[in-house]
Design an enzyme around this catalytic site. Structure first.
Site, mmCIF file in Angstrom:
data_model
loop_
_atom_site.group_PDB
_atom_site.id
_atom_site.type_symbol
_atom_site.label_atom_id
_atom_site.label_comp_id
_atom_site.label_asym_id
_atom_site.label_seq_id
_atom_site.Cartn_x
_atom_site.Cartn_y
_atom_site.Cartn_z
ATOM 1 N N GLU A 38 0.865 -1.193 0.000
ATOM 2 C CA GLU A 38 0.000 0.000 0.000
ATOM 3 C C GLU A 38 0.905 1.247 0.000
ATOM 4 O O GLU A 38 1.977 1.236 0.629
ATOM 5 C CB GLU A 38 -0.819 -0.050 1.304
ATOM 6 C CG GLU A 38 -1.730 1.119 1.572
ATOM 7 C CD GLU A 38 -2.431 0.983 2.944
ATOM 8 O OE1 GLU A 38 -1.987 0.165 3.796
ATOM 9 O OE2 GLU A 38 -3.433 1.682 3.158
ATOM 10 N N LYS A 109 -9.387 2.216 -1.968
ATOM 11 C CA LYS A 109 -9.613 1.558 -0.666
ATOM 12 C C LYS A 109 -10.946 1.980 -0.049
ATOM 13 O O LYS A 109 -11.188 3.176 0.176
ATOM 14 C CB LYS A 109 -8.461 1.904 0.276
ATOM 15 C CG LYS A 109 -8.488 1.204 1.625
ATOM 16 C CD LYS A 109 -7.228 1.564 2.420
ATOM 17 C CE LYS A 109 -7.132 0.797 3.725
ATOM 18 N NZ LYS A 109 -5.868 1.127 4.445
ATOM 19 N N CYS A 142 -4.952 -3.302 2.572
ATOM 20 C CA CYS A 142 -4.683 -3.373 4.011
ATOM 21 C C CYS A 142 -5.940 -3.636 4.842
ATOM 22 O O CYS A 142 -6.485 -4.720 4.807
ATOM 23 C CB CYS A 142 -3.910 -2.135 4.459
ATOM 24 S SG CYS A 142 -2.933 -2.479 5.945
HETATM 25 C C1 ACM Z 1 -3.903 -0.053 7.162
HETATM 26 O O1 ACM Z 1 -5.019 -0.205 6.663
HETATM 27 N N1 ACM Z 1 -2.943 0.559 6.525
HETATM 28 C C2 ACM Z 1 -3.613 -0.600 8.503
#
Ligand code: ACM
Length: 263
Positions: A38, A109, A142
């Site tokens: 990420e 995301k 993530c």
């Molecule tokens: C995250 O979502 N970077 C912990």
């Protein structure tokens, strides 16, 4: 299909340095698909919306997508790369999927973690899947791991392989991904980063490494160390993810009972 990840420590804000490091590392590899972490080229701990905006990039014109497109073409491979995306007046915590013939897709995301909510808009792409030839893939970023609905959605849409760029700081995800794979009978590749950041007097964030590749039976095919960079690949048989029958009497998806679920 030969798939893997590159776990490394980006230098915050040094997009071009990070890109050249990745390029040097990937120059010699031979694989079908590689997943990077990420926010792989910016680093993670932003201090303000302005800083995020200044480091975020339009897709596909920005330096990260441009360079990764070159790499994907040169090595004839698919790359899944986390990056800060600038679109209109917004920033998204996104991942691009690029291949030898160009940009394949973008995922933004959905489930932002902690202070990400101050700097990014939550994603509006839903959970797309892409057929890349040998496999159908989808992306989680993530913290999306903690919502089983996210992985389930990708699996129900036909994903064989979950590509999971991450900047994990909590310890739970590597074990949880075993369950995500088992409950959906899919492969996953989590590409995490290592190192730590403590910018502008904020509490130090230590990233846990432990990138991993998990099979549809929940077998950890490989897990990286916590504290060092690692480029790693395994050969997988994607067809394993298409066998959803778990006993002669049970088919994972056919036997779902949505009318009994609270959604
Ligand atoms: C995250 O979502 N970077 C912990």
């Amino acid at each position: 299909m030969r798939v893997g990840y590159y776990q490394f420590e980006p230098v915050f804000g040094e997009v071009f340095t990070n890109l050249e490091r990745v390029a040097a590392e990937l120059e010699i590899i031979d694989c079908d698909l590689v997943v990077l972490p990420e926010l792989a080229m910016t680093g993670y701990q932003f201090l303000s919306p302005e800083e995020t905006w200044n480091l975020a990039e339009p897709i596909p014109e920005g330096p990260t997508t441009t360079r990764c497109l070159e790499l994907a073409k040169a090595r004839s491979m698919i790359m899944v790369v986390g990056l800060a995306e600038r679109a209109g007046t917004r920033c998204y915590n996104s991942a691009v999927v690029v291949g030898p013939s160009g940009l394949i897709g973008v995922y933004r995301k959905v489930h932002l973690f902690a202070e990400e909510t101050l700097f990014f808009t939550s994603g509006d792409t839903g959970f797309p899947v892409w057929n890349i030839g040998e496999a159908t893939i989808g992306v989680l970023i993530c913290f999306d791991w903690i919502y089983p609905e996210a992985a389930r959605t990708l699996a129900l849409k036909g994903a064989d392989l979950l590509c999971h760029p991450a900047n994990l700081v909590l310890p739970y995800c590597p074990d949880a991904m075993v369950t995500r794979c088992l409950e959906n009978r899919v492969f996953s590749i989590t590409a995490n980063r290592v190192g730590s950041e403590a910018r502008g007097g904020k509490p130090r964030l230590s990233f846990i490494g432990q990138s991993e590749i998990v099979s549809p039976s929940g077998t950890i095919l490989h897990r990286a160390p916590s504290g060092q960079s690692e480029l790693y690949f395994v050969d997988i048989d994607v067809k394993e993810a298409r066998q959803k029958r778990i006993t002669p009497y049970n088919d994972l998806f056919r036997d779902r009972r949505p009318s009994c679920y609270f959604v």
